[in-house]
Design a protein around this motif. Structure first.
Motif, PDB file in Angstrom:
ATOM      1  N   ALA A 112     -31.502  33.183 -70.064  1.00 27.01           N
ATOM      2  CA  ALA A 112     -31.056  33.985 -71.209  1.00 27.01           C
ATOM      3  C   ALA A 112     -29.753  34.709 -70.881  1.00 27.01           C
ATOM      4  CB  ALA A 112     -32.138  34.994 -71.583  1.00 27.01           C
ATOM      5  N   LEU A 113     -29.628  35.187 -69.658  1.00 30.04           N
ATOM      6  CA  LEU A 113     -28.385  35.835 -69.236  1.00 30.04           C
ATOM      7  C   LEU A 113     -27.221  34.847 -69.236  1.00 30.04           C
ATOM      8  CD1 LEU A 113     -29.671  38.062 -66.307  1.00 30.04           C
ATOM      9  CD2 LEU A 113     -28.405  38.874 -68.300  1.00 30.04           C
ATOM     10  N   ALA A 114     -27.480  33.622 -68.802  1.00 29.38           N
ATOM     11  CA  ALA A 114     -26.428  32.598 -68.793  1.00 29.38           C
ATOM     12  C   ALA A 114     -25.941  32.316 -70.205  1.00 29.38           C
ATOM     13  CB  ALA A 114     -26.951  31.321 -68.137  1.00 29.38           C
ATOM     14  N   VAL A 115     -26.873  32.244 -71.148  1.00 27.82           N
ATOM     15  CA  VAL A 115     -26.500  32.011 -72.550  1.00 27.82           C
ATOM     16  C   VAL A 115     -25.689  33.188 -73.084  1.00 27.82           C
ATOM     17  CG1 VAL A 115     -27.394  31.747 -74.888  1.00 27.82           C
ATOM     18  CG2 VAL A 115     -28.450  30.478 -72.994  1.00 27.82           C
ATOM     19  N   ALA A 116     -26.163  34.408 -72.804  1.00 29.21           N
ATOM     20  CA  ALA A 116     -25.465  35.599 -73.286  1.00 29.21           C
ATOM     21  C   ALA A 116     -24.052  35.688 -72.701  1.00 29.21           C
ATOM     22  CB  ALA A 116     -26.265  36.851 -72.927  1.00 29.21           C
ATOM     23  N   TRP A 117     -23.912  35.304 -71.447  1.00 32.39           N
ATOM     24  CA  TRP A 117     -22.608  35.313 -70.784  1.00 32.39           C
ATOM     25  C   TRP A 117     -21.626  34.388 -71.505  1.00 32.39           C
ATOM     26  CZ3 TRP A 117     -19.610  37.915 -67.699  1.00 32.39           C
ATOM     27  CH2 TRP A 117     -18.684  37.301 -66.857  1.00 32.39           C
ATOM     28  N   VAL A 118     -22.098  33.224 -71.911  1.00 36.99           N
ATOM     29  CA  VAL A 118     -21.251  32.273 -72.626  1.00 36.99           C
ATOM     30  C   VAL A 118     -20.940  32.791 -74.027  1.00 36.99           C
ATOM     31  CG1 VAL A 118     -21.126  29.950 -73.598  1.00 36.99           C
ATOM     32  CG2 VAL A 118     -22.055  30.296 -71.289  1.00 36.99           C
ATOM     33  N   VAL A 119     -21.951  33.341 -74.687  1.00 38.34           N
ATOM     34  CA  VAL A 119     -21.769  33.839 -76.057  1.00 38.34           C
ATOM     35  C   VAL A 119     -20.718  34.945 -76.105  1.00 38.34           C
ATOM     36  CG1 VAL A 119     -22.898  35.124 -77.919  1.00 38.34           C
ATOM     37  CG2 VAL A 119     -24.049  33.165 -76.875  1.00 38.34           C
ATOM     38  N   ALA A 136     -20.287  32.072 -56.035  1.00 37.87           N
ATOM     39  CA  ALA A 136     -20.065  32.777 -57.296  1.00 37.87           C
ATOM     40  C   ALA A 136     -18.609  33.201 -57.436  1.00 37.87           C
ATOM     41  CB  ALA A 136     -20.985  33.995 -57.383  1.00 37.87           C
ATOM     42  N   ALA A 137     -18.003  33.646 -56.337  1.00 40.34           N
ATOM     43  CA  ALA A 137     -16.599  34.051 -56.382  1.00 40.34           C
ATOM     44  C   ALA A 137     -15.695  32.879 -56.744  1.00 40.34           C
ATOM     45  CB  ALA A 137     -16.188  34.641 -55.022  1.00 40.34           C
ATOM     46  N   VAL A 138     -15.998  31.714 -56.184  1.00 41.63           N
ATOM     47  CA  VAL A 138     -15.212  30.518 -56.507  1.00 41.63           C
ATOM     48  C   VAL A 138     -15.359  30.165 -57.988  1.00 41.63           C
ATOM     49  CG1 VAL A 138     -14.983  28.038 -56.108  1.00 41.63           C
ATOM     50  CG2 VAL A 138     -15.289  29.592 -54.161  1.00 41.63           C
ATOM     51  N   LEU A 139     -16.600  30.205 -58.466  1.00 43.18           N
ATOM     52  CA  LEU A 139     -16.841  29.865 -59.874  1.00 43.18           C
ATOM     53  C   LEU A 139     -16.170  30.863 -60.812  1.00 43.18           C
ATOM     54  CD1 LEU A 139     -20.581  28.697 -59.822  1.00 43.18           C
ATOM     55  CD2 LEU A 139     -18.532  27.287 -60.091  1.00 43.18           C
ATOM     56  N   LEU A 140     -16.165  32.132 -60.451  1.00 42.03           N
ATOM     57  CA  LEU A 140     -15.498  33.120 -61.296  1.00 42.03           C
ATOM     58  C   LEU A 140     -14.018  32.809 -61.463  1.00 42.03           C
ATOM     59  CD1 LEU A 140     -17.092  36.504 -60.173  1.00 42.03           C
ATOM     60  CD2 LEU A 140     -17.136  35.528 -62.474  1.00 42.03           C
ATOM     61  N   ALA A 141     -13.441  32.193 -60.449  1.00 39.28           N
ATOM     62  CA  ALA A 141     -12.016  31.868 -60.495  1.00 39.28           C
ATOM     63  C   ALA A 141     -11.724  30.580 -61.242  1.00 39.28           C
ATOM     64  CB  ALA A 141     -11.454  31.775 -59.075  1.00 39.28           C
ATOM     65  N   VAL A 142     -12.649  29.614 -61.180  1.00 39.52           N
ATOM     66  CA  VAL A 142     -12.334  28.295 -61.726  1.00 39.52           C
ATOM     67  C   VAL A 142     -13.253  27.846 -62.869  1.00 39.52           C
ATOM     68  CG1 VAL A 142     -11.363  27.559 -59.520  1.00 39.52           C
ATOM     69  CG2 VAL A 142     -13.760  27.071 -60.012  1.00 39.52           C
ATOM     70  N   LEU A 143     -14.456  28.427 -62.979  1.00 36.82           N
ATOM     71  CA  LEU A 143     -15.419  27.982 -63.987  1.00 36.82           C
ATOM     72  C   LEU A 143     -16.345  29.148 -64.316  1.00 36.82           C
ATOM     73  CD1 LEU A 143     -15.726  25.117 -65.258  1.00 36.82           C
ATOM     74  CD2 LEU A 143     -17.703  24.785 -63.757  1.00 36.82           C
ATOM     75  N   ARG A 144     -15.806  30.171 -64.960  1.00 36.46           N
ATOM     76  CA  ARG A 144     -16.514  31.443 -65.135  1.00 36.46           C
ATOM     77  C   ARG A 144     -17.872  31.293 -65.803  1.00 36.46           C
ATOM     78  NH1 ARG A 144     -14.166  36.333 -64.590  1.00 36.46           N
ATOM     79  NH2 ARG A 144     -15.375  37.212 -66.309  1.00 36.46           N
ATOM     80  N   TRP A 145     -17.977  30.414 -66.784  1.00 36.23           N
ATOM     81  CA  TRP A 145     -19.228  30.306 -67.518  1.00 36.23           C
ATOM     82  C   TRP A 145     -20.384  29.832 -66.646  1.00 36.23           C
ATOM     83  CZ3 TRP A 145     -21.840  25.740 -67.541  1.00 36.23           C
ATOM     84  CH2 TRP A 145     -21.123  24.593 -67.197  1.00 36.23           C
ATOM     85  N   ALA A 146     -20.063  29.198 -65.517  1.00 39.59           N
ATOM     86  CA  ALA A 146     -21.101  28.584 -64.689  1.00 39.59           C
ATOM     87  C   ALA A 146     -21.732  29.534 -63.675  1.00 39.59           C
ATOM     88  CB  ALA A 146     -20.522  27.372 -63.954  1.00 39.59           C
ATOM     89  N   VAL A 147     -21.218  30.763 -63.563  1.00 38.89           N
ATOM     90  CA  VAL A 147     -21.735  31.666 -62.523  1.00 38.89           C
ATOM     91  C   VAL A 147     -23.234  31.919 -62.680  1.00 38.89           C
ATOM     92  CG1 VAL A 147     -21.572  33.959 -61.500  1.00 38.89           C
ATOM     93  CG2 VAL A 147     -19.501  32.727 -62.139  1.00 38.89           C
ATOM     94  N   PRO A 148     -23.713  32.426 -63.837  1.00 40.31           N
ATOM     95  CA  PRO A 148     -25.154  32.633 -63.951  1.00 40.31           C
ATOM     96  C   PRO A 148     -25.940  31.322 -63.970  1.00 40.31           C
ATOM     97  CG  PRO A 148     -24.082  33.073 -66.045  1.00 40.31           C
ATOM     98  CD  PRO A 148     -22.994  32.891 -65.037  1.00 40.31           C
ATOM     99  N   VAL A 149     -25.297  30.238 -64.375  1.00 40.08           N
ATOM    100  CA  VAL A 149     -25.966  28.926 -64.347  1.00 40.08           C
ATOM    101  C   VAL A 149     -26.326  28.554 -62.914  1.00 40.08           C
ATOM    102  CG1 VAL A 149     -25.713  26.461 -64.823  1.00 40.08           C
ATOM    103  CG2 VAL A 149     -24.825  28.152 -66.453  1.00 40.08           C
ATOM    104  N   LEU A 150     -25.463  28.882 -61.957  1.00 40.88           N
ATOM    105  CA  LEU A 150     -25.762  28.612 -60.557  1.00 40.88           C
ATOM    106  C   LEU A 150     -27.018  29.362 -60.115  1.00 40.88           C
ATOM    107  CD1 LEU A 150     -25.131  27.433 -57.796  1.00 40.88           C
ATOM    108  CD2 LEU A 150     -23.522  29.316 -57.423  1.00 40.88           C
ATOM    109  N   ALA A 151     -27.148  30.621 -60.548  1.00 42.17           N
ATOM    110  CA  ALA A 151     -28.355  31.385 -60.219  1.00 42.17           C
ATOM    111  C   ALA A 151     -29.592  30.726 -60.819  1.00 42.17           C
ATOM    112  CB  ALA A 151     -28.223  32.821 -60.719  1.00 42.17           C
ATOM    113  N   VAL A 152     -29.468  30.226 -62.041  1.00 41.87           N
ATOM    114  CA  VAL A 152     -30.581  29.516 -62.683  1.00 41.87           C
ATOM    115  C   VAL A 152     -30.977  28.292 -61.870  1.00 41.87           C
ATOM    116  CG1 VAL A 152     -31.257  28.168 -64.717  1.00 41.87           C
ATOM    117  CG2 VAL A 152     -30.041  30.334 -65.008  1.00 41.87           C
ATOM    118  N   LEU A 153     -29.989  27.520 -61.445  1.00 40.99           N
ATOM    119  CA  LEU A 153     -30.269  26.296 -60.683  1.00 40.99           C
ATOM    120  C   LEU A 153     -30.952  26.609 -59.355  1.00 40.99           C
ATOM    121  CD1 LEU A 153     -26.980  24.279 -61.330  1.00 40.99           C
ATOM    122  CD2 LEU A 153     -29.234  23.910 -62.357  1.00 40.99           C
TER     123      LEU A 153
END
Length: 225
Positions: free
Chosen positions: A103-110, A184-201
């Motif tokens: 749910a957090l990942a979805v909210a982050w994208v929204v 997470a730091a790398v994703l924030l720089a290159v693919l921000r929407w995927a940060v919480p998705v990584l936690a989900v995975l």
């Protein structure tokens, strides 16, 4: 055969809690950089920040760490209440954490990966709830996946004194935390929407490793992290 089964069970718990420590690194880095500044799962640091803000009379700086602390406590309490109904289960609490992280990942994208105002505090509080729940689950498994000062202390002492191999093995939790934060730091720089998705995975992988039905080990087998 029983010994082999026990060893497999211990290995599964070790792998699952390492994955959860990685998820904690992701969520904490995300919270610190993008959700108002406090940690989602490190209560001690947040309490110090609360005290500092209170001492300065700085109300705006007080709210984010206070919400993080309260969210963590709420998550730990909610998951502990669930143990009273299902004292041996681990899978269902992990599923609940997984749903919350999703749910957090979805909210982050929204929010366009740039929440503002009260939305930041809502996301921070929800992330802290997830980490509080995860800490409660990890405690049942005899490990720590969020607050790791005790893990570092135990591992360091064990290395010096030749103590428990399990304490030395606790270093894997610390390594996973660092790797999760770095990813997470790398994703924030290159693919921000995927940060919480990584936690989900990572949480989903931990659940898969434990399998179903997943149960906490007997109390005698658990050692605090």
């Amino acid at each position: 055969m029983a010994d082999a089964g026990t060893e497999r069970g211990v290995a599964r718990v070790a792998t699952a809690t390492t994955l959860l420590a990685g998820a904690s690194g992701v969520v904490d880095l995300w919270a610190v950089t993008s959700l108002g500044g406090p940690f989602a799962g490190v209560v001690t640091g947040n309490l110090v920040t609360v005290g500092g803000a209170a001492g300065r009379g700085d109300a705006p700086a007080l709210w984010p760490p206070l919400i993080a602390v309260l969210g963590f406590a709420l998550g730990a309490a909610a998951w502990a209440f669930a143990w009273r109904r299902l004292p041996a289960a681990v899978a269902r609490p992990l599923i609940a954490e997984l749903v919350l992280l999703a749910a957090l990942a979805v909210a982050w994208v929204v929010t366009g990966t740039a929440p503002r105002g009260a939305t930041v505090l809502v996301l921070l509080g929800a992330a802290a709830v997830a980490m509080g729940g995860q800490s409660s689950t990890a405690l049942r498994l005899g490990e720590s996946t969020t607050y790791l000062t005790g893990t570092l202390t135990g591992a360091t002492v064990a290395l010096v004194t030749g103590g428990s191999r399990r304490r030395v093995a606790g270093l894997r939790q610390l390594a996973a935390l660092v790797v999760g934060a770095a990813a997470a730091a790398v994703l924030l720089a290159v693919l921000r929407w995927a940060v919480p998705v990584l936690a989900v995975l990572l949480a989903a992988a931990a659940l898969a490793v434990l399998g179903r039905p997943a149960h906490a080990p007997p109390a005698a087998d658990r050692t605090p992290g």
